[in-house]
Structures are given as structure tokens and as C-alpha cells.
Design an enzyme around this catalytic site. Structure first.
Site, PDB file in Angstrom:
ATOM      1  N   HIS A  50       0.840  -1.194   0.000  1.00 17.61           N
ATOM      2  CA  HIS A  50       0.000   0.000   0.000  1.00 17.61           C
ATOM      3  C   HIS A  50       0.881   1.252   0.000  1.00 17.61           C
ATOM      4  CE1 HIS A  50      -3.671  -2.258   1.871  1.00 17.61           C
ATOM      5  NE2 HIS A  50      -3.326  -2.728   0.693  1.00 17.61           N
ATOM      6  N   GLU A  52       1.364   3.772   1.992  1.00 13.97           N
ATOM      7  CA  GLU A  52       2.114   4.121   3.195  1.00 13.97           C
ATOM      8  C   GLU A  52       3.410   3.323   3.297  1.00 13.97           C
ATOM      9  OE1 GLU A  52      -1.116   3.239   2.840  1.00 13.97           O
ATOM     10  OE2 GLU A  52      -2.268   3.800   4.606  1.00 13.97           O
ATOM     11  N   CYS A  78      -5.135   1.107   6.520  1.00 16.43           N
ATOM     12  CA  CYS A  78      -5.882  -0.120   6.812  1.00 16.43           C
ATOM     13  C   CYS A  78      -5.447  -0.701   8.158  1.00 16.43           C
ATOM     14  CB  CYS A  78      -5.713  -1.138   5.701  1.00 16.43           C
ATOM     15  SG  CYS A  78      -4.026  -1.725   5.471  1.00 16.43           S
TER      16      CYS A  78
END
Length: 146
Positions: A50, A52, A78
Site C-alpha cells: 500500500h 504508506e 488499513c
């Protein structure tokens, strides 16, 4: 620069991943140190990381001390294990100064839980920066969780 300016940088980073993230939303992230963007990341195609994670890896590869940085991300990190490990615990473990989130993730397994995990870790979290722009960009993602 302001929070809105840095969130616009995250939105621009996300836009570059549009259509390339499979069934995941296209998310952008920037890491800021001393008022300058020092790392960027966008969500990769599954089973890739992801946004990040991409940004954190880039910052660490450049030798950036994350303890003195802010992280701006278009969508709430998440909080559950899916195809990849959850982002919120990773961010919490890096002890960034502040996390600024564009919009809360409507996914029923996230929806505030990622923010709670960050706050519980003592990280200053701000949400809702350019939320309407994030929701517009990710209209399909938000529509499926209504």
C-alpha cells in the site's frame, strides 16, 4: 506549506496509480520533514504494498529519521490483514510525529479502526483534510461501502 498543500501532493501521487491497483483504492502518501516532501508512495497492484509502506520504505532507504516526520495519506490506513499486512500498526511502530488523513476508509473492517490504532499509539492524527476531493477521486470505492 499547509496541510492542504501536502494533501494535494498526496492526491497527485494517488492519481498516478489510478487504474493500477486492482480492487484496492488508489491511495497516495507523502512523508514530510522540515516542511519538505522527502518520500512518496502510491498503492501498488496486488499483492504489492500500500501507499504508506512504499513511502516509508523510500524514506528509510534515504536515511530519513521518521520520528521527526509527518505522514500525509489520502485514505485512512488499513487496520486488518488482507493480502498484505495492515498499515496502521506499521505506521504506529515508526512513531511518526503526526499522521494527516484525507478521508476515513468506509471499508467495514477499517472505518475508524486504523485511526484509533494510531491514536492509541500516541500519534497525533488529523483527519478530513480535503476529504471531499478524496471522496471524489475514490467515488467508486466509497459507493461500494454505503
Amino acid at each position: 506549506m499547509t496541510d492542504e498543500c501536502f494533501m494535494r501532493e498526496a492526491l497527485a501521487t494517488a492519481a498516478g496509480a489510478q487504474g493500477c491497483t486492482g480492487d484496492n483504492p488508489w491511495v497516495g502518501c507523502v512523508i514530510v520533514k522540515d516542511g519538505k516532501v522527502v518520500a512518496r508512495g502510491a498503492t501498488q497492484s496486488p499483492p504489492g504494498p500500500h501507499a504508506e509502506v512504499v513511502a516509508i520504505r523510500a524514506a528509510e532507504a534515504a536515511g530519513i529519521d521518521l520520528h521527526v516526520c509527518d505522514l500525509y495519506v489520502t485514505l485512512e490506513p488499513c487496520s486488518f490483514q488482507g493480502r498484505t499486512p495492515p498499515c496502521a500498526p506499521l505506521i504506529a511502530s515508526k512513531r511518526l510525529l503526526r499522521v494527516v488523513v484525507g478521508a476515513r476508509d468506509p471499508h467495514p473492517r477499517v472505518n475508524g479502526e486504523g485511526l484509533r490504532q494510531l491514536r492509541d499509539a500516541g500519534i497525533d492524527v488529523q483527519e478530513g483534510i480535503l476529504a471531499e476531493e478524496v471522496k471524489g477521486m475514490l467515488a467508486g470505492w466509497f459507493a461500494q461501502w454505503k
